[in-house]
Scaffold this motif. Structure first.
Motif, short mmCIF file in Angstrom:
data_model
loop_
_atom_site.label_atom_id
_atom_site.label_comp_id
_atom_site.label_asym_id
_atom_site.label_seq_id
_atom_site.Cartn_x
_atom_site.Cartn_y
_atom_site.Cartn_z
N LEU A 18 0.83 -1.20 0.00
CA LEU A 18 0.00 0.00 0.00
C LEU A 18 0.86 1.25 0.00
O LEU A 18 0.58 2.21 -0.74
CB LEU A 18 -0.94 -0.01 1.22
CG LEU A 18 -1.94 1.13 1.31
CD1 LEU A 18 -2.88 1.09 0.12
CD2 LEU A 18 -2.73 1.03 2.60
N ARG A 23 -3.07 3.90 -2.78
CA ARG A 23 -4.41 3.32 -2.80
C ARG A 23 -5.03 3.35 -4.19
O ARG A 23 -5.70 2.41 -4.61
CB ARG A 23 -5.29 4.08 -1.81
CG ARG A 23 -6.54 3.32 -1.46
CD ARG A 23 -7.38 4.07 -0.49
NE ARG A 23 -8.23 4.97 -1.27
CZ ARG A 23 -8.83 6.04 -0.79
NH1 ARG A 23 -8.68 6.38 0.45
NH2 ARG A 23 -9.56 6.79 -1.56
N GLY A 24 -4.84 4.43 -4.94
CA GLY A 24 -5.45 4.55 -6.27
C GLY A 24 -4.94 3.52 -7.24
O GLY A 24 -5.70 2.93 -8.00
N LYS A 25 -3.64 3.31 -7.22
CA LYS A 25 -3.04 2.34 -8.14
C LYS A 25 -3.51 0.92 -7.81
O LYS A 25 -3.81 0.13 -8.71
CB LYS A 25 -1.52 2.43 -8.02
CG LYS A 25 -0.77 1.63 -9.02
CD LYS A 25 -0.72 2.34 -10.33
CE LYS A 25 0.31 1.68 -11.22
NZ LYS A 25 0.31 2.24 -12.53
N ILE A 26 -3.59 0.61 -6.53
CA ILE A 26 -4.03 -0.73 -6.13
C ILE A 26 -5.49 -0.96 -6.48
O ILE A 26 -5.86 -2.03 -6.97
CB ILE A 26 -3.78 -0.95 -4.62
CG1 ILE A 26 -2.28 -1.00 -4.37
CG2 ILE A 26 -4.44 -2.23 -4.13
CD1 ILE A 26 -1.90 -1.07 -2.92
N SER A 27 -6.34 0.05 -6.27
CA SER A 27 -7.77 -0.12 -6.59
C SER A 27 -7.98 -0.29 -8.09
O SER A 27 -8.81 -1.10 -8.52
CB SER A 27 -8.59 1.04 -6.05
OG SER A 27 -8.27 2.23 -6.73
N SER A 28 -7.22 0.43 -8.91
CA SER A 28 -7.35 0.26 -10.36
C SER A 28 -6.83 -1.12 -10.78
O SER A 28 -7.40 -1.76 -11.67
CB SER A 28 -6.62 1.37 -11.11
OG SER A 28 -5.23 1.28 -10.91
N MET A 30 -6.89 -3.85 -8.92
CA MET A 30 -7.89 -4.83 -8.52
C MET A 30 -9.09 -4.81 -9.46
O MET A 30 -9.70 -5.85 -9.74
CB MET A 30 -8.35 -4.59 -7.08
CG MET A 30 -7.29 -4.93 -6.04
SD MET A 30 -6.85 -6.67 -6.08
CE MET A 30 -5.17 -6.57 -6.63
N GLY A 31 -9.43 -3.62 -9.96
CA GLY A 31 -10.51 -3.53 -10.95
C GLY A 31 -10.17 -4.30 -12.21
O GLY A 31 -11.01 -5.00 -12.79
#
Length: 70
Positions: A18, A23-28, A30-31
């Protein structure tokens, strides 16, 4: 080797990832993983349907050929 990683180890790894990626890179990411899984499941489903249809066509052709012989 990986059997010795417990919950604290996994939490530490998650925090490091993290911090490194944000957070933004990880959420994208995971998408994208979710889209990939969905596409894979759809492909498997389509392949199964094609196999079932081919099997049904074969059995219909065999039945028709047997009726023609009689």
């Amino acid at each position: 080797m990986l059997n010795n990683i417990g919950l604290p180890g996994l939490l530490l790894i998650a925090v490091v990832v993290l911090v490194l990626f944000g957070r933004g890179k990880i959420s994208s990411l995971m998408g994208e993983v979710g889209k990939g899984i969905t596409a894979f499941k759809k492909g498997v489903s389509d392949g199964t349907k094609e196999l079932e249809e081919a099997s049904a066509e074969e059995s219909t052709a065999e039945t028709t050929a047997e009726k023609d012989k009689a």
